[in-house]
Design a protein around this motif. Structure first.
Motif, PDB file in Angstrom:
ATOM      1  N   ARG A  84       0.846  -1.161   0.103  1.00  0.00           N
ATOM      2  CA  ARG A  84       0.120   0.010   0.028  1.00  0.00           C
ATOM      3  C   ARG A  84       0.696   1.251   0.018  1.00  0.00           C
ATOM      4  NH1 ARG A  84      -4.351   0.329   3.212  1.00  0.00           N
ATOM      5  NH2 ARG A  84      -4.017   2.692   3.115  1.00  0.00           N
ATOM      6  N   HIS A  85       2.174   1.178   0.133  1.00  0.00           N
ATOM      7  CA  HIS A  85       2.981   2.467   0.056  1.00  0.00           C
ATOM      8  C   HIS A  85       3.209   3.048  -1.460  1.00  0.00           C
ATOM      9  CE1 HIS A  85       5.837  -0.983  -0.497  1.00  0.00           C
ATOM     10  NE2 HIS A  85       6.622   0.049  -1.132  1.00  0.00           N
ATOM     11  N   HIS A  86       2.582   2.272  -2.377  1.00  0.00           N
ATOM     12  CA  HIS A  86       2.742   2.553  -3.815  1.00  0.00           C
ATOM     13  C   HIS A  86       1.456   3.110  -4.292  1.00  0.00           C
ATOM     14  CE1 HIS A  86       6.252   0.507  -4.935  1.00  0.00           C
ATOM     15  NE2 HIS A  86       5.758  -0.550  -4.221  1.00  0.00           N
ATOM     16  N   PRO A  87       1.233   4.327  -4.731  1.00  0.00           N
ATOM     17  CA  PRO A  87       0.192   4.850  -5.138  1.00  0.00           C
ATOM     18  C   PRO A  87      -0.956   4.163  -6.003  1.00  0.00           C
ATOM     19  CG  PRO A  87       1.856   6.524  -5.601  1.00  0.00           C
ATOM     20  CD  PRO A  87       2.487   5.061  -5.109  1.00  0.00           C
ATOM     21  N   GLU A  88      -0.111   3.101  -6.790  1.00  0.00           N
ATOM     22  CA  GLU A  88      -0.869   2.163  -7.829  1.00  0.00           C
ATOM     23  C   GLU A  88      -1.706   1.168  -7.005  1.00  0.00           C
ATOM     24  OE1 GLU A  88       2.993   3.335  -9.833  1.00  0.00           O
ATOM     25  OE2 GLU A  88       2.424   2.794  -7.865  1.00  0.00           O
ATOM     26  N   HIS A  89      -1.384   1.135  -5.592  1.00  0.00           N
ATOM     27  CA  HIS A  89      -2.157   0.307  -4.725  1.00  0.00           C
ATOM     28  C   HIS A  89      -3.613   0.959  -4.587  1.00  0.00           C
ATOM     29  CE1 HIS A  89      -2.850  -2.654  -1.535  1.00  0.00           C
ATOM     30  NE2 HIS A  89      -3.507  -1.665  -0.697  1.00  0.00           N
ATOM     31  N   HIS A  90      -3.821   2.219  -4.682  1.00  0.00           N
ATOM     32  CA  HIS A  90      -5.023   2.670  -4.265  1.00  0.00           C
ATOM     33  C   HIS A  90      -5.815   3.235  -5.495  1.00  0.00           C
ATOM     34  CE1 HIS A  90      -3.420   2.908  -0.219  1.00  0.00           C
ATOM     35  NE2 HIS A  90      -2.321   3.114  -0.989  1.00  0.00           N
ATOM     36  N   GLN A  91      -7.219   2.965  -5.445  1.00  0.00           N
ATOM     37  CA  GLN A  91      -8.155   3.333  -6.539  1.00  0.00           C
ATOM     38  C   GLN A  91      -7.861   4.670  -6.674  1.00  0.00           C
ATOM     39  OE1 GLN A  91     -11.688   1.570  -6.674  1.00  0.00           O
ATOM     40  NE2 GLN A  91     -12.377   2.566  -8.235  1.00  0.00           N
ATOM     41  N   GLY A  92      -7.637   5.470  -5.722  1.00  0.00           N
ATOM     42  CA  GLY A  92      -7.652   7.145  -5.989  1.00  0.00           C
ATOM     43  C   GLY A  92      -6.281   7.686  -6.194  1.00  0.00           C
ATOM     44  N   GLY A  93      -5.260   6.469  -6.471  1.00  0.00           N
ATOM     45  CA  GLY A  93      -3.998   6.821  -6.566  1.00  0.00           C
ATOM     46  C   GLY A  93      -3.222   7.630  -5.402  1.00  0.00           C
ATOM     47  N   ILE A  94      -2.364   8.586  -5.480  1.00  0.00           N
ATOM     48  CA  ILE A  94      -1.552   9.228  -4.222  1.00  0.00           C
ATOM     49  C   ILE A  94      -2.890   9.780  -3.278  1.00  0.00           C
ATOM     50  CG2 ILE A  94      -1.346  11.398  -5.042  1.00  0.00           C
ATOM     51  CD1 ILE A  94       1.858  10.481  -4.049  1.00  0.00           C
ATOM     52  N   SER A  95      -3.990  10.078  -3.998  1.00  0.00           N
ATOM     53  CA  SER A  95      -4.886  11.046  -2.701  1.00  0.00           C
ATOM     54  C   SER A  95      -5.621  10.002  -2.124  1.00  0.00           C
ATOM     55  CB  SER A  95      -5.984  11.500  -3.843  1.00  0.00           C
ATOM     56  OG  SER A  95      -6.743  10.897  -4.545  1.00  0.00           O
ATOM     57  N   GLY A  96      -5.373   8.631  -2.482  1.00  0.00           N
ATOM     58  CA  GLY A  96      -6.001   7.454  -1.697  1.00  0.00           C
ATOM     59  C   GLY A  96      -5.290   7.197  -0.603  1.00  0.00           C
ATOM     60  N   MET A  97      -4.196   7.454  -0.394  1.00  0.00           N
ATOM     61  CA  MET A  97      -2.941   6.957   0.408  1.00  0.00           C
ATOM     62  C   MET A  97      -3.370   7.931   2.246  1.00  0.00           C
ATOM     63  SD  MET A  97       0.086   6.801  -1.974  1.00  0.00           S
ATOM     64  CE  MET A  97       1.281   5.939  -0.864  1.00  0.00           C
ATOM     65  N   THR A  98      -2.556   7.354   2.863  1.00  0.00           N
ATOM     66  CA  THR A  98      -2.714   7.760   4.233  1.00  0.00           C
ATOM     67  C   THR A  98      -1.277   8.456   4.357  1.00  0.00           C
ATOM     68  OG1 THR A  98      -1.792   5.941   5.194  1.00  0.00           O
ATOM     69  CG2 THR A  98      -4.140   5.803   5.227  1.00  0.00           C
ATOM     70  N   LEU A  99      -1.143   9.083   5.483  1.00  0.00           N
ATOM     71  CA  LEU A  99       0.042   9.685   5.798  1.00  0.00           C
ATOM     72  C   LEU A  99       1.071   8.964   6.167  1.00  0.00           C
ATOM     73  CD1 LEU A  99      -1.020  12.825   8.062  1.00  0.00           C
ATOM     74  CD2 LEU A  99      -0.025  12.998   5.969  1.00  0.00           C
ATOM     75  N   VAL A 100       0.676   7.792   6.743  1.00  0.00           N
ATOM     76  CA  VAL A 100       1.593   6.654   6.997  1.00  0.00           C
ATOM     77  C   VAL A 100       2.183   5.933   5.711  1.00  0.00           C
ATOM     78  CG1 VAL A 100       1.945   4.533   8.199  1.00  0.00           C
ATOM     79  CG2 VAL A 100       0.676   6.230   9.259  1.00  0.00           C
ATOM     80  N   ASP A 101       1.232   5.858   4.880  1.00  0.00           N
ATOM     81  CA  ASP A 101       1.705   5.412   3.536  1.00  0.00           C
ATOM     82  C   ASP A 101       2.716   6.363   2.921  1.00  0.00           C
ATOM     83  OD1 ASP A 101      -0.118   3.245   3.470  1.00  0.00           O
ATOM     84  OD2 ASP A 101      -1.806   4.438   2.627  1.00  0.00           O
TER      85      ASP A 101
END
Length: 155
Positions: A84-101
């Protein structure tokens, strides 16, 4: 209010903030141990064994680097799906990431630059900004964090 001493309230608040930060620290500690372990088994292992030597001899952000990276195909898709530390992991890309990600992602970017003779986090950040559509504000936060942690290249 006359006679009020804020010491007890400040200490209570400080302890509460510490209690709220403890799960963040635990999550980061877990990620530090488990980072990229999916690369140690197929379908990723064989693809990384073949591709990493090629990636190490190319400059990040070049067409040649991108060709080698995308040639990993399903192995890279698997890697992104399990990390999950990759933007590609998240449907929303980087905007779907947490601060920890984002912190783990930034550490990953720094470590990746160290594998290349011409690697530079400072040089790769604008490439990452373009690649992932990172806003100027978030890029400034990432850059400030890297500087704060001593991860930017010496000037």
């Amino acid at each position: 209010m006359a006679g009020y001493d804020s010491t007890a309230d400040t200490l209570k608040h400080s302890l509460r903030v510490g209690a709220l930060l403890a799960p963040v620290v635990a999550d980061l500690a877990r990620r530090a141990v488990e980072h990229d372990l999916s690369k140690l088994a197929d379908p990723e292992l064989s693809a990384y064994n073949e591709t990493v030597p090629l990636l190490r001899t190319t400059t990040y952000g070049t067409a040649e680097y991108e060709r080698h990276r995308t040639a990993m195909g399903d192995a890279l898709t698997h890697h992104y799906a399990h990390n999950r530390h990759h933007p590609e992991h998240h449907q929303g890309g980087i905007s779907g990431m947490t601060l920890v990600d984002l912190i783990e992602m930034l550490a990953d970017w720094r470590a990746a630059t160290e594998r290349h003779p011409d690697g530079s986090l400072a040089a790769s950040l604008p490439i990452q900004q373009q690649r992932y559509g990172i806003s100027d504000q978030l890029m400034q936060i990432l850059t400030s964090t890297a500087r704060h942690l001593g991860w930017l290249d010496p000037s």
